[in-house]
Scaffold this active site. Sequence first.
Site, short mmCIF file in Angstrom:
data_model
loop_
_atom_site.label_atom_id
_atom_site.label_comp_id
_atom_site.label_asym_id
_atom_site.label_seq_id
_atom_site.Cartn_x
_atom_site.Cartn_y
_atom_site.Cartn_z
N ASP A 42 43.48 34.37 41.77
CA ASP A 42 42.79 35.25 40.84
C ASP A 42 42.54 34.56 39.50
OD1 ASP A 42 43.30 37.16 42.82
OD2 ASP A 42 43.68 38.74 41.34
N CYS A 67 40.07 43.86 37.58
CA CYS A 67 41.08 44.89 37.38
C CYS A 67 41.96 44.55 36.18
CB CYS A 67 42.00 45.00 38.61
SG CYS A 67 41.16 45.26 40.17
N TYR A 109 49.92 42.95 54.24
CA TYR A 109 50.57 41.99 53.35
C TYR A 109 51.56 42.62 52.39
CZ TYR A 109 46.92 43.86 50.31
OH TYR A 109 46.11 44.70 49.61
N ASN A 120 36.65 54.22 32.05
CA ASN A 120 35.74 53.67 31.03
C ASN A 120 36.27 54.12 29.69
OD1 ASN A 120 33.93 52.64 32.93
ND2 ASN A 120 32.58 54.42 32.82
N HIS A 164 34.63 52.36 35.52
CA HIS A 164 34.27 51.11 36.19
C HIS A 164 35.31 50.00 36.08
CE1 HIS A 164 30.38 53.17 35.74
NE2 HIS A 164 30.07 52.56 36.87
N GLU A 202 39.82 38.36 41.90
CA GLU A 202 39.94 37.44 43.02
C GLU A 202 38.78 36.45 43.09
OE1 GLU A 202 39.54 40.73 43.31
OE2 GLU A 202 41.18 41.64 44.47
#
Length: 249
Positions: A42, A67, A109, A120, A164, A202
């Site tokens: 990431d 994120c 995982y 937002n 978002h 990512e």
Amino acid sequence: MSDTMDSGANGYSENIRRAITALQNGEMILLFDLEGREAETDFTIPAMAVKPSDVRWMRKDAGGLICVALDPDASEELGLPLMADIIREANQQNISLGKVVEKGGDLKYDSRSSFSIWVNHRDTRTGIPDNDRALTINKLGEVVDKTLNGEEIHFGSEFRTPGHVATLRAAKGLVHERMGQTELSITLAKIAGITPAMVVCEMLDDDTGRALEKDDAKQYGIDNDIVFVEGEEVVEAYEIWLRSQTQKN
């Protein structure tokens, strides 16, 4: 102690010291979790340092979901639940939700995800442009900083949902409890002594449609002069940091 450790300051490896310095300077690093887990790298940067150009960089060169990982204590104080818990609660009104919420065994995982709500900032318009997302991310860092410094923050006066920017709530025990990018990035923030609100995104492979292979991510780091850190290094450094905190107390 692994062979990556040397006699440098605080016992940290040279690589970890470089990562700490980069984060303290508000710079991007590359963070890989573990082989056999997500096995993903990431882009990682402090939330309070993010500029619109960083959002553009992440969406173009990384390509994954942008994120913001948040400190567990601040998340609790701000009233940010895990998204799965929200959906389980909502299932009492809409039973179809109970069929889609994650359960044991769904994630190959890990035992659970770390997603909280998507937000937002109230000063954004649509929330999705680089400027809007950078503002939301910065403000998330600010409220974490203020909360951990004892200020009372009313989260809803600053943010609205749906939004978002995905927030991630770190596990209370950090890497002792869970080894996700959420916990690894917050652990690094703790070690670096910066506000524990970290952006993660990512790195994806345009050719394969999968996560970028670790060796390719490492090469990207070399080509762009970005520190590449592995989860195992973070765990090792965290143990050193914890010992140092015990000695101080």
